[in-house]
Motif scaffolding. Sequence first.
Motif, mmCIF file in Angstrom:
data_model
loop_
_atom_site.group_PDB
_atom_site.id
_atom_site.type_symbol
_atom_site.label_atom_id
_atom_site.label_comp_id
_atom_site.label_asym_id
_atom_site.label_seq_id
_atom_site.Cartn_x
_atom_site.Cartn_y
_atom_site.Cartn_z
ATOM 1 N N THR A 178 0.806 -1.221 0.000
ATOM 2 C CA THR A 178 0.000 0.000 0.000
ATOM 3 C C THR A 178 0.839 1.271 0.000
ATOM 4 O O THR A 178 2.010 1.264 0.397
ATOM 5 C CB THR A 178 -0.929 0.079 1.237
ATOM 6 O OG1 THR A 178 -0.146 0.513 2.352
ATOM 7 C CG2 THR A 178 -1.569 -1.242 1.555
ATOM 8 N N GLY A 179 0.194 2.350 -0.398
ATOM 9 C CA GLY A 179 0.847 3.652 -0.418
ATOM 10 C C GLY A 179 1.431 4.008 0.934
ATOM 11 O O GLY A 179 2.536 4.559 1.034
ATOM 12 N N TYR B 58 -2.701 14.417 3.153
ATOM 13 C CA TYR B 58 -3.112 13.040 3.462
ATOM 14 C C TYR B 58 -1.995 12.093 3.026
ATOM 15 O O TYR B 58 -1.613 12.070 1.848
ATOM 16 C CB TYR B 58 -4.414 12.645 2.755
ATOM 17 C CG TYR B 58 -4.833 11.254 3.184
ATOM 18 C CD1 TYR B 58 -5.574 11.075 4.341
ATOM 19 C CD2 TYR B 58 -4.411 10.125 2.487
ATOM 20 C CE1 TYR B 58 -5.906 9.795 4.778
ATOM 21 C CE2 TYR B 58 -4.734 8.847 2.921
ATOM 22 C CZ TYR B 58 -5.485 8.695 4.065
ATOM 23 O OH TYR B 58 -5.796 7.435 4.512
ATOM 24 N N HIS B 59 -1.489 11.322 3.978
ATOM 25 C CA HIS B 59 -0.411 10.399 3.641
ATOM 26 C C HIS B 59 -0.678 8.978 4.127
ATOM 27 O O HIS B 59 0.163 8.101 3.938
ATOM 28 C CB HIS B 59 0.918 10.904 4.207
ATOM 29 C CG HIS B 59 1.331 12.251 3.660
ATOM 30 N ND1 HIS B 59 1.721 12.439 2.348
ATOM 31 C CD2 HIS B 59 1.380 13.483 4.236
ATOM 32 C CE1 HIS B 59 2.015 13.714 2.150
ATOM 33 N NE2 HIS B 59 1.808 14.380 3.276
ATOM 34 N N GLU C 48 2.453 16.830 -1.075
ATOM 35 C CA GLU C 48 1.720 16.444 -2.294
ATOM 36 C C GLU C 48 1.690 17.690 -3.176
ATOM 37 O O GLU C 48 1.348 18.771 -2.682
ATOM 38 C CB GLU C 48 0.274 16.080 -1.963
ATOM 39 C CG GLU C 48 0.073 14.899 -1.049
ATOM 40 C CD GLU C 48 -1.294 14.974 -0.361
ATOM 41 O OE1 GLU C 48 -2.256 14.405 -0.871
ATOM 42 O OE2 GLU C 48 -1.375 15.622 0.698
ATOM 43 N N GLU D 297 -6.923 14.040 -1.154
ATOM 44 C CA GLU D 297 -7.922 13.865 -0.082
ATOM 45 C C GLU D 297 -8.217 15.203 0.588
ATOM 46 O O GLU D 297 -9.311 15.430 1.099
ATOM 47 C CB GLU D 297 -7.418 12.868 0.966
ATOM 48 C CG GLU D 297 -7.059 11.484 0.447
ATOM 49 C CD GLU D 297 -8.204 10.808 -0.273
ATOM 50 O OE1 GLU D 297 -9.350 10.964 0.156
ATOM 51 O OE2 GLU D 297 -7.936 10.132 -1.280
ATOM 52 N N ASP E 139 5.028 13.012 -2.216
ATOM 53 C CA ASP E 139 4.091 11.895 -2.163
ATOM 54 C C ASP E 139 3.243 11.967 -3.430
ATOM 55 O O ASP E 139 2.335 12.794 -3.546
ATOM 56 C CB ASP E 139 3.222 12.000 -0.899
ATOM 57 C CG ASP E 139 2.203 10.864 -0.809
ATOM 58 O OD1 ASP E 139 2.004 10.162 -1.823
ATOM 59 O OD2 ASP E 139 1.607 10.700 0.273
ATOM 60 N N LYS F 20 -0.775 3.109 -5.711
ATOM 61 C CA LYS F 20 -2.066 3.124 -6.420
ATOM 62 C C LYS F 20 -1.929 2.582 -7.843
ATOM 63 O O LYS F 20 -1.728 1.388 -8.013
ATOM 64 C CB LYS F 20 -2.652 4.537 -6.397
ATOM 65 C CG LYS F 20 -3.018 4.979 -4.952
ATOM 66 C CD LYS F 20 -4.069 6.042 -4.934
ATOM 67 C CE LYS F 20 -4.287 6.681 -3.594
ATOM 68 N NZ LYS F 20 -5.408 6.183 -2.834
HETATM 69 N N1 PMP Z 1 -0.632 9.345 0.111
HETATM 70 C C1 PMP Z 1 -1.589 9.879 -0.652
HETATM 71 C C2 PMP Z 1 -1.327 11.182 -1.330
HETATM 72 C C3 PMP Z 1 -2.825 9.231 -0.817
HETATM 73 O O1 PMP Z 1 -3.782 9.795 -1.558
HETATM 74 C C4 PMP Z 1 -3.023 7.992 -0.184
HETATM 75 C C5 PMP Z 1 -4.330 7.229 -0.330
HETATM 76 N N2 PMP Z 1 -5.445 7.966 -0.575
HETATM 77 C C6 PMP Z 1 -1.989 7.466 0.597
HETATM 78 C C7 PMP Z 1 -0.807 8.168 0.718
HETATM 79 C C8 PMP Z 1 -2.145 6.147 1.314
HETATM 80 O O2 PMP Z 1 -2.175 5.115 0.412
HETATM 81 P P1 PMP Z 1 -2.840 3.701 0.800
HETATM 82 O O3 PMP Z 1 -4.272 3.985 1.096
HETATM 83 O O4 PMP Z 1 -2.647 2.844 -0.406
HETATM 84 O O5 PMP Z 1 -2.102 3.172 1.963
#
Ligand code: PMP
Length: 416
Positions: free
Chosen positions: A108-109, A136-137, A204, A209, A237, A266
Amino acid sequence: MDLFEKYESNVRGYIRSFPTIFVKAQNATMWDHTGKTYIDFFGGAGSLNYGHNDPAIKRAIIEYIERDGVTNALDKATDAKYHFIEKLQNTILKPRGLDYKIQFVGPTGTNAVETALKLARKVKQRSKIVAFTNAYHGHTLGALAVTGNEFYHDDYYGVPLNVTKMPFDNYFDSENQMDSIDMMRHYYEDASSGYEVPAGIIVETIQGEGGINIASVEWLKKLEKMCRDLDILLIVDDIQMGNGRTGNFFSFERAGIKPDIVTVSKSIGTGLPMAIVLMRPEIDQWSPGEHTGTFRGNSLAFVAGAKALERWDNDTFSKEILAKGAKVEQRMKAIAARFPQHIGDVRGLGMIWGIESPVEGFCGQISREGFERGLIAETAGATDQVIKFLAPLTISEAELDKGLDILEASITAAAA
Ligand code: PMP
């Protein structure tokens, strides 16, 4: 009992935004169990930039499975992984003059964000990280520490990290004639201020988000310059805004900056789990086994991702994204003009757009009206004040027109 209620009854305590069971999806269209279709303006939160079940990607995955390719190889070398790396290097990184090393960090991110935060601290031997308001991270403790929206926080989580939140590119202190970067520089350059210079700054280039907040090119360049001058690692990010969302493969290309560390996830796996960290070669200071995880070697994601990157062999895809984005902009601005009381702003770039409303609850209502009419669209922003357009970049003209028609009808209904 309705099929949806039956499935949901043991799941959790709050109501889903889209109460139905989805059974099929192709490009930007989804089908539920009753046969009703929906245009997908959500695109798996940016993980489906290449659409649902792209035929070429699907075929590549099936062929790999049929020849008994290794499915999860953790950190071992596989042909699937090397083909992906080669494609990423030759099609994306080298033509952009980017000599990054690639670290596969998990599904995952959030895994990529956690890695970037640890790495910055390790390399700089400092613990402070700077993040921005409305960022949002991710939801794990480290990623949460750099996430700006208070809704996700609770004092009892004991979010442990040494993080300072600074205003994003929407803030200007007119008395002192300073934006947030001037403020940081002011304090960090003055040792007597007592402010610790951070190891890294995570940003970002467009907050997804957070409500489609677009950092200006000047602000991003200024941020990069401060990082260079003060020996701070710049972490972009690009989990949501990368993979072509803005028209370029990386969102930071627009500003002509070169981050030290980039988080990507993603759509890099086309909807299958993959997260990577790109880093300047000298930053790769891990010892073997120091930062690991079981799911770093998802071959199906590598196979799918390598196939998807073929779209970047020339600039056709990029042009397509910009052309479709221009249509979204034109339609959204025309809709906004019809509802001046309800819509305050329309903003975006490429294929990321948001409609902001000053009316509380209005965007949630648009989302619900959309669902009734066959549209999947989510809200964004700290108070859900934005309705977000994040459709697959591959959306067909017909799907796009249909989705925008439903969006207009849904806004009309919500405003009635
Ligand atoms: N960073 C950003 C900029 C995101 O938009 C997201 C997910 N919306 C994440 C990190 C987290 O990624 P994940 O939900 O795959 O863990």
